[in-house]
Structures are given as C-alpha cells and as structure tokens.
Design a protein around this motif. Structure first.
Motif, mmCIF file in Angstrom:
data_model
loop_
_atom_site.group_PDB
_atom_site.id
_atom_site.type_symbol
_atom_site.label_atom_id
_atom_site.label_comp_id
_atom_site.label_asym_id
_atom_site.label_seq_id
_atom_site.Cartn_x
_atom_site.Cartn_y
_atom_site.Cartn_z
ATOM 1 N N LEU A 1 -0.538 -4.206 -16.949
ATOM 2 C CA LEU A 1 -0.321 -3.571 -15.652
ATOM 3 C C LEU A 1 -1.156 -4.266 -14.579
ATOM 4 N N ALA A 2 -2.399 -4.588 -14.916
ATOM 5 C CA ALA A 2 -3.270 -5.291 -13.969
ATOM 6 C C ALA A 2 -2.684 -6.634 -13.563
ATOM 7 N N ALA A 3 -2.102 -7.341 -14.534
ATOM 8 C CA ALA A 3 -1.512 -8.647 -14.235
ATOM 9 C C ALA A 3 -0.305 -8.516 -13.312
ATOM 10 N N LEU A 4 0.451 -7.448 -13.465
ATOM 11 C CA LEU A 4 1.626 -7.228 -12.625
ATOM 12 C C LEU A 4 1.254 -7.001 -11.162
ATOM 13 N N LEU A 5 0.046 -6.502 -10.922
ATOM 14 C CA LEU A 5 -0.353 -6.097 -9.575
ATOM 15 C C LEU A 5 -1.135 -7.200 -8.869
ATOM 16 N N PRO A 6 -1.033 -7.277 -7.536
ATOM 17 C CA PRO A 6 -1.859 -8.225 -6.791
ATOM 18 C C PRO A 6 -3.332 -7.836 -6.870
ATOM 19 N N ALA A 7 -4.197 -8.796 -6.591
ATOM 20 C CA ALA A 7 -5.648 -8.579 -6.701
ATOM 21 C C ALA A 7 -6.150 -7.821 -5.479
ATOM 22 N N GLN A 8 -5.809 -6.544 -5.419
ATOM 23 C CA GLN A 8 -6.215 -5.679 -4.310
ATOM 24 C C GLN A 8 -6.726 -4.362 -4.885
ATOM 25 N N VAL A 9 -8.010 -4.125 -4.769
ATOM 26 C CA VAL A 9 -8.624 -2.951 -5.392
ATOM 27 C C VAL A 9 -8.019 -1.636 -4.895
ATOM 28 N N PRO A 10 -7.869 -1.425 -3.581
ATOM 29 C CA PRO A 10 -7.281 -0.149 -3.133
ATOM 30 C C PRO A 10 -5.880 0.085 -3.703
ATOM 31 N N LEU A 11 -5.092 -0.987 -3.791
ATOM 32 C CA LEU A 11 -3.744 -0.843 -4.348
ATOM 33 C C LEU A 11 -3.810 -0.470 -5.827
ATOM 34 N N ALA A 12 -4.700 -1.110 -6.567
ATOM 35 C CA ALA A 12 -4.850 -0.801 -7.993
ATOM 36 C C ALA A 12 -5.225 0.658 -8.193
ATOM 37 N N GLU A 13 -6.128 1.152 -7.367
ATOM 38 C CA GLU A 13 -6.537 2.559 -7.466
ATOM 39 C C GLU A 13 -5.370 3.486 -7.112
ATOM 40 N N ARG B 1 -0.962 7.022 -9.011
ATOM 41 C CA ARG B 1 0.491 7.226 -9.076
ATOM 42 C C ARG B 1 0.939 7.452 -10.508
ATOM 43 N N PHE B 2 0.364 6.701 -11.452
ATOM 44 C CA PHE B 2 0.734 6.810 -12.858
ATOM 45 C C PHE B 2 -0.087 7.838 -13.619
ATOM 46 N N ARG B 3 -0.964 8.540 -12.887
ATOM 47 C CA ARG B 3 -1.795 9.577 -13.489
ATOM 48 C C ARG B 3 -2.658 9.017 -14.639
ATOM 49 N N LEU B 4 -3.258 7.861 -14.400
ATOM 50 C CA LEU B 4 -4.126 7.272 -15.406
ATOM 51 C C LEU B 4 -5.474 7.984 -15.400
ATOM 52 N N SER B 5 -6.228 7.848 -16.475
ATOM 53 C CA SER B 5 -7.537 8.488 -16.579
ATOM 54 C C SER B 5 -8.540 7.804 -15.652
ATOM 55 N N GLY B 6 -9.686 8.445 -15.474
ATOM 56 C CA GLY B 6 -10.725 7.855 -14.647
ATOM 57 C C GLY B 6 -11.193 6.508 -15.177
ATOM 58 N N ALA B 7 -11.342 6.409 -16.491
ATOM 59 C CA ALA B 7 -11.781 5.146 -17.098
ATOM 60 C C ALA B 7 -10.727 4.057 -16.903
ATOM 61 N N GLN B 8 -9.459 4.429 -17.032
ATOM 62 C CA GLN B 8 -8.386 3.448 -16.826
ATOM 63 C C GLN B 8 -8.331 2.993 -15.374
ATOM 64 N N LYS B 9 -8.532 3.925 -14.465
ATOM 65 C CA LYS B 9 -8.527 3.590 -13.037
ATOM 66 C C LYS B 9 -9.648 2.612 -12.709
ATOM 67 N N LYS B 10 -10.826 2.845 -13.273
ATOM 68 C CA LYS B 10 -11.960 1.957 -13.031
ATOM 69 C C LYS B 10 -11.677 0.558 -13.579
ATOM 70 N N LEU C 1 -8.734 -0.841 -14.097
ATOM 71 C CA LEU C 1 -7.686 -1.469 -13.298
ATOM 72 C C LEU C 1 -8.279 -2.012 -11.992
ATOM 73 N N ALA C 2 -9.194 -1.257 -11.413
ATOM 74 C CA ALA C 2 -9.845 -1.703 -10.178
ATOM 75 C C ALA C 2 -10.711 -2.935 -10.415
ATOM 76 N N LEU C 3 -11.426 -2.976 -11.534
ATOM 77 C CA LEU C 3 -12.241 -4.148 -11.863
ATOM 78 C C LEU C 3 -11.374 -5.391 -12.028
ATOM 79 N N ALA C 4 -10.206 -5.218 -12.655
ATOM 80 C CA ALA C 4 -9.295 -6.349 -12.816
ATOM 81 C C ALA C 4 -8.763 -6.800 -11.463
ATOM 82 N N ALA C 5 -8.538 -5.847 -10.557
ATOM 83 C CA ALA C 5 -8.010 -6.176 -9.236
ATOM 84 C C ALA C 5 -9.044 -6.857 -8.358
ATOM 85 N N ALA C 6 -10.328 -6.739 -8.708
ATOM 86 C CA ALA C 6 -11.395 -7.391 -7.944
ATOM 87 C C ALA C 6 -11.603 -8.837 -8.368
ATOM 88 N N ARG C 7 -10.678 -9.358 -9.164
ATOM 89 C CA ARG C 7 -10.806 -10.713 -9.696
ATOM 90 C C ARG C 7 -10.691 -11.775 -8.606
#
Length: 394
Positions: free
Chosen positions: A266-278, A283-292, A294-300
């Motif tokens: 999912l992280a790879a599908l998304l652009p490297a934008q932290v607010p968008l990842a969050e 939107r997908f109702r992911l857990s807090g740990a998953q959200k964090k 995904l955001a770390l991956a988006a900060a690449r």
C-alpha cells in the motif's frame, strides 16, 4: 486441454477426530463442507478455514452442539451462522439460505432446504462447491470444477446481478482473480466490474480497506491492481495509486526473498506524502500502528541511506519498507539485531556536564557518531564521549 479435477476429496482434515464428532452431531445427511475448504483441497493448497452448510436451522444447530458438549458461538445467528469451537480450530456452520432482498451492502435472507438454491446465492462458481462429509463427493451445479481447473474466476449467473446484490463482490472478484485466475480473465466479469465500479462508493471504508489489504497481501497482486486501474475500478477506491510502483516493489521482494507484506505494498502505491498516507490510513480504517508505519514509509527520500542506520532509527519493518520501495539492497539487515545505545545520561553527568538539556544534546551527538561508525562495541563509547566533550573530530 485442461486436466479435469477429481469429483471426490479425501483430505487429512476430513479425518480429524473433532471434525468427525461434529459431523456425527449434526448428522452427515444434514451437512456438507462448502467453499474455500473444498476449493483449496481440490487445488492441493493448505486449508485454513473450514465452513459447513446445513439444512438445520441455527437454533437446532446450537441445541445439537450443546447436547454434544461442543462449545458454540452464535457468530451471526440472525443470518444463520453458528461457530463450533473445536480443538483443531473453529468451524462455521451456516443454514442454507436464499436472498429475500439486497441493497448492495446488506442482504435479508430466509432459511432454505435446497442445496442448489443455497449455491445459487454465492458469488463465484469456484466458491459454490460442496462436499459430502462422509464420502467426499463434490456437488457442483454451476461448472465450478471446470472453472477451477481452468483457473477461471466467473460469477454465478448474471455478473451484474451478483454485484448489485453485494457491491463488495467487485473487489472480491479481483482478489480471487489475483489468487486463482489465469489470463485472459472472464470478459463478462471484468465488464460488469467496470460498469458498476461506482457502486463501491456506497460501501463502508472498513470493508473496502479490509478487502484491499487482503488483495495486496497475495504473492503478486501487481498485474491485478494494474488491471483494476485500466478498468477504472482503482480510481474509485484509491485514485492516488501508482500501479507501476507496486510492480517494482513486488519485483524487489521476489529478488531479495522478502515475504509479501500488504502494508508495504500500500505504501508503494501511494506518493511520498505523509499527510496523504495518514488520510488513506484513516480512509481504510487502519490501526494506529499501521497508520504510523504508512506515514514513515511516506516520509521516504529517493536515497534511503545506510540500511542499518535506517533500521536503528525507524525499526526493522519501516527500514525494509523504505529500502525495498527505493529498490535498495536489504542484505545488511539479514540476521542483524538492532543494538541498544550503550551510553546513559548519568555517565555524561559524571563527566562534569550539568544535568539538563545539555545532557540530552551530548547524548544525541554521541549517538550520531556511534551510528556513523557502524555501532561499535561499548568500549568505543568512552572515546566518542571524550571526543564530543573536548570538541575533537575523533
């Protein structure tokens, strides 16, 4: 020519003592195995979940389980489902049903006694296979065996009608196509999914997110995700997605023998934008740990940096995410255990630094030097601390 599949099954799981006791409790004439357990057995795949269909109504199932001292849970008793909790794992038992009405999200059902009628309300032909609990004879009313042998994912009856009954079947179709399907895909199924893609907007975000994560967790979902984009389905649920980036990630995972991971995909599908990842995580109702994560991956960044330093600062999972998405080598992480920083604030105070913010600053600067040197053993820490306190380069 496609080799036909057997019309009987005789797997090990059917010979389990607890399964045999359950069949005896329900009555072999009243129950049949159905769905994934039958399908996967025919394909020679491991069976994770066992489901049964029965002509008995839920209250009768509960009563029989109680009389046999089998623990039972009324999982979805209003819709006919009871779970028998067995030593070898739970078995879901659902009374035969037919739909009274549907709105694309929920169905009102009535209990039935006709096996074919129950099969007709299911989604795909390969999921409408039933098996006798004693003989293993497979019952197939909609050519599911032929479709399974040909690796063809096909809706039962009219594809559009099946989707109008439950809009989530669009995403289920693509998940099953990614797992079992061959190419070319069923033309009617794809056409129906494309035509009715907009109906996905009416589903709960949680259901959509769960189905997407299940799809992304499969060995290679990239071709299917790309096809979803071509058909206009992906734009409805994840318009930000880049299927090309997913294909590149899957190739890296395979090349480096890294296990598939849905969240990384999912992280790879998304652009490297932290607010968008969050936003997507919410939107997908992911857990807090998953959200964090995904955001770390988006900060690449384009260059992820030294693998071990990355793993120390972000954790192994997030480091792997960034490295693999960037196409970098992960071998340095291998069996490497992330070390604990061996310097404590008290040791700095003992060297004459006043307790307070300066201790934290010195601690951080020494830690940076320690990471840059590749995590040397504890004796080197004294030299690094000396160098920091005296302002030396080494």
């Amino acid at each position: 020519m496609t080799e036909p599949l057997p019309t009987r099954i005789a797997p090990e799981w059917m010979r389990r003592e607890d399964i045999a006791a359950l069949v005896e409790t329900l009555g072999a004439e009243n129950a049949r195995y159905v769905g994934g357990a039958v399908r996967d057995t025919l394909l020679g795949l491991p069976v994770k979940d066992i489901d049964m269909a029965t002509v008995l109504e839920p209250d009768a199932v509960m009563e029989r389980l109680k009389s046999a001292d089998i623990h039972r849970i009324p999982t979805g008793i209003d819709h006919g489902t009871v779970t028998a909790v067995l030593p070898g794992g739970p078995v879901e038992i659902t009374t035969l049903r037919h739909d009274v009405s549907t709105d694309g999200r929920r169905a009102t059902v009535a209990f039935a006694e006709d096996w074919r009628e129950d099969a007709a309300r299911r989604d795909f032909t390969i999921n409408a296979l039933y098996a006798d609990p004693l003989t293993g004879e497979v019952f197939d009313w909609f050519d599911g065996l032929a479709d399974l042998a040909a690796r063809r994912v096909r809706f039962i009856g009219d594809a559009r009608q099946r989707i109008r009954e439950d809009h989530l079947r669009i995403l289920r179709y693509f998940r099953f196509q990614a797992r079992f399907g061959s190419q070319p895909a069923d033309e009617e199924a794809e056409s129906a999914c494309a035509e009715l893609a907009a109906t996905l907007k009416g589903l709960s975000r949680e259901r959509v997110g769960m189905e997407m994560m299940n799809l992304l967790g499969l060995p290679d979902p990239a071709p299917t995700i790309a096809r979803m984009a071509e058909l206009g389905v992906l734009a409805v649920i994840l318009p930000e997605a880049d299927p090309v980036a997913l294909a590149a990630l899957v190739a890296q995972e395979k090349a480096q023998a890294i296990a598939p991971e849905a969240l990384r995909r999912l992280a790879a599908l998304l652009p490297a934008q932290v607010p968008l990842a969050e936003q997507i995580a919410s939107r997908f109702r992911l857990s807090g740990a998953q959200k964090k994560r995904l955001a770390l991956a988006a900060a690449r960044e384009d260059e992820p940096g030294e693998p071990r330093a990355l793993a120390y600062r972000l954790g192994r999972e997030s480091a792997l995410d960034r490295l693999l998405i960037a196409g970098a080598d992960t071998a340095a992480l291998g069996q490497w255990d992330i070390p604990a920083f061996p310097l404590k604030g008290g040791q700095i105070v003992a060297r004459g630094v006043s307790a307070g913010p300066e201790v934290a600053r010195v601690l951080r600067r020494v830690e940076d030097r320690w990471i840059a040197e590749g995590f040397p053993a504890a004796p080197r820490i004294d030299a690094l601390l000396d160098a920091e306190l005296t302002g030396q380069a080494q």
